[in-house]
Design a protein around this motif. Structure first.
Motif, PDB file in Angstrom:
ATOM      1  N   LEU A  89      71.504 -66.812 -13.271  1.00 20.02           N
ATOM      2  CA  LEU A  89      72.498 -66.669 -12.201  1.00 20.02           C
ATOM      3  C   LEU A  89      71.928 -65.820 -11.053  1.00 20.02           C
ATOM      4  O   LEU A  89      72.032 -66.188  -9.880  1.00 20.02           O
ATOM      5  N   ILE A  90      71.320 -64.685 -11.420  1.00 20.87           N
ATOM      6  CA  ILE A  90      70.708 -63.792 -10.426  1.00 20.87           C
ATOM      7  C   ILE A  90      69.715 -64.595  -9.562  1.00 20.87           C
ATOM      8  O   ILE A  90      69.691 -64.483  -8.334  1.00 20.87           O
ATOM      9  N   SER A  91      68.929 -65.422 -10.245  1.00 16.37           N
ATOM     10  CA  SER A  91      67.938 -66.230  -9.553  1.00 16.37           C
ATOM     11  C   SER A  91      68.615 -67.269  -8.656  1.00 16.37           C
ATOM     12  O   SER A  91      68.247 -67.441  -7.489  1.00 16.37           O
ATOM     13  N   ALA A  92      69.646 -67.933  -9.180  1.00 11.94           N
ATOM     14  CA  ALA A  92      70.345 -68.975  -8.412  1.00 11.94           C
ATOM     15  C   ALA A  92      71.006 -68.395  -7.165  1.00 11.94           C
ATOM     16  O   ALA A  92      71.130 -69.071  -6.145  1.00 11.94           O
ATOM     17  N   LEU A  93      71.425 -67.138  -7.243  1.00 18.50           N
ATOM     18  CA  LEU A  93      72.079 -66.498  -6.097  1.00 18.50           C
ATOM     19  C   LEU A  93      71.057 -65.944  -5.103  1.00 18.50           C
ATOM     20  O   LEU A  93      71.428 -65.374  -4.079  1.00 18.50           O
ATOM     21  N   GLY A  94      69.777 -66.106  -5.435  1.00 18.19           N
ATOM     22  CA  GLY A  94      68.729 -65.637  -4.521  1.00 18.19           C
ATOM     23  C   GLY A  94      68.582 -64.132  -4.502  1.00 18.19           C
ATOM     24  O   GLY A  94      68.067 -63.555  -3.542  1.00 18.19           O
ATOM     25  N   MET A  95      69.058 -63.484  -5.571  1.00 18.38           N
ATOM     26  CA  MET A  95      68.947 -62.024  -5.634  1.00 18.38           C
ATOM     27  C   MET A  95      67.579 -61.652  -6.186  1.00 18.38           C
ATOM     28  O   MET A  95      67.007 -62.397  -6.978  1.00 18.38           O
ATOM     29  N   LYS A  96      67.090 -60.475  -5.753  1.00 16.18           N
ATOM     30  CA  LYS A  96      65.740 -60.076  -6.158  1.00 16.18           C
ATOM     31  C   LYS A  96      65.778 -58.754  -6.927  1.00 16.18           C
ATOM     32  O   LYS A  96      66.004 -57.699  -6.337  1.00 16.18           O
ATOM     33  N   PRO A  97      65.584 -58.811  -8.259  1.00 19.62           N
ATOM     34  CA  PRO A  97      65.534 -57.557  -9.022  1.00 19.62           C
ATOM     35  C   PRO A  97      64.325 -56.705  -8.643  1.00 19.62           C
ATOM     36  O   PRO A  97      63.189 -57.168  -8.665  1.00 19.62           O
ATOM     37  N   THR A  98      64.617 -55.459  -8.249  1.00 17.65           N
ATOM     38  CA  THR A  98      63.550 -54.525  -7.882  1.00 17.65           C
ATOM     39  C   THR A  98      63.702 -53.285  -8.759  1.00 17.65           C
ATOM     40  O   THR A  98      64.630 -53.199  -9.554  1.00 17.65           O
ATOM     41  N   SER A  99      62.822 -52.332  -8.605  1.00 18.00           N
ATOM     42  CA  SER A  99      62.965 -51.071  -9.344  1.00 18.00           C
ATOM     43  C   SER A  99      63.856 -50.143  -8.522  1.00 18.00           C
ATOM     44  O   SER A  99      64.059 -50.346  -7.325  1.00 18.00           O
TER      45      SER A  99
END
Ligand SMILES: [Zn+2]
Length: 219
Positions: free
Chosen positions: A17-27
């Protein structure tokens, strides 16, 4: 707490879902630097955090994160690394193994970030300043003795804190701290009371989507 453990399939769906929403996990470090204007943030930055440092982060979470090239932040209880969640068992909860030092170091080598969650997982808002300071500063010193990276971030056990506790966290040299308050953070948020979106066993990707959309600022 059993209600907080997310199954592997559910975690994979949440990451999809995070990927589909174009969100970028960072530190948290990257997010903090971005808020300070020292680094460029991706358009939809998100930080995935794990409290307590359970071994299941290594056995399940790490491979899912690695597959997607995502980073995450894990908050360790310094006295119990390589042991079990004694603080939960005292209340009758299930025993869960916690990550060992070598598992933590392997996760660091895979780009994961580690923060402090005190020495013994107590309610900081309910102890005297001397004991709070020992937990806040002591855990940082203990973790930095064997971690290859500085411990810059803190997480209040049970979300318990006070103005005094927040001051002690700042004085100990942390750059920021996460609470259990619901919320989305930006450069105007007090870095010692960052909000989070709670993800539980029951948080399906659908429920997570709802929680994210409700914040409006993320999407
Ligand atoms: Zn905790």
């Amino acid at each position: 707490v059993p209600g907080h453990y997310v199954s592997e399939s559910r975690f994979k769906a949440q990451m999809a879902l995070i990927s589909a929403l174009g969100m970028k996990p960072t530190s948290l470090m990257e997010l903090y630097d971005g808020f300070q204007g020292r680094a460029e943030l991706p358009p939809k930055p998100v930080v995935i955090t794990f409290d307590d440092g359970y071994e299941s982060f290594c056995s399940i979470g790490l491979s899912v994160l690695k597959e997607r090239g995502y980073k995450a932040t894990v908050f360790l209880v310094s006295n119990f690394v390589g042991k079990t969640n004694i603080w939960d068992q005292e209340k009758g909860d299930v025993m869960e193994p916690l990550m060992t030092r070598s598992q933590v170091l392997e996760a660091v080598a895979n780009g994961m970030e580690f923060g402090s969650h005190t020495k013994t997982h107590l309610r900081l808002g309910e102890v005297n300043p001397k004991q709070a300071s020992e937990e806040i500063l002591g855990s940082k010193i203990d973790l930095e003795e064997w971690l290859p990276q500085p411990v810059r971030f803190f997480c209040y056990p049970y979300g318990s804190h006070s103005p005094e506790v927040r001051r002690l966290v700042q004085e100990a040299g942390y750059a920021g701290a996460t609470t259990v308050m619901k919320g989305v953070n930006d450069e105007t948020t007090d870095p010692f009371s960052w909000g989070r979106i709670n993800v539980r066993k029951t948080t399906s990707a659908f429920v997570l989507a709802y929680k994210l959309f409700r914040t409006r600022r993320v999407l």
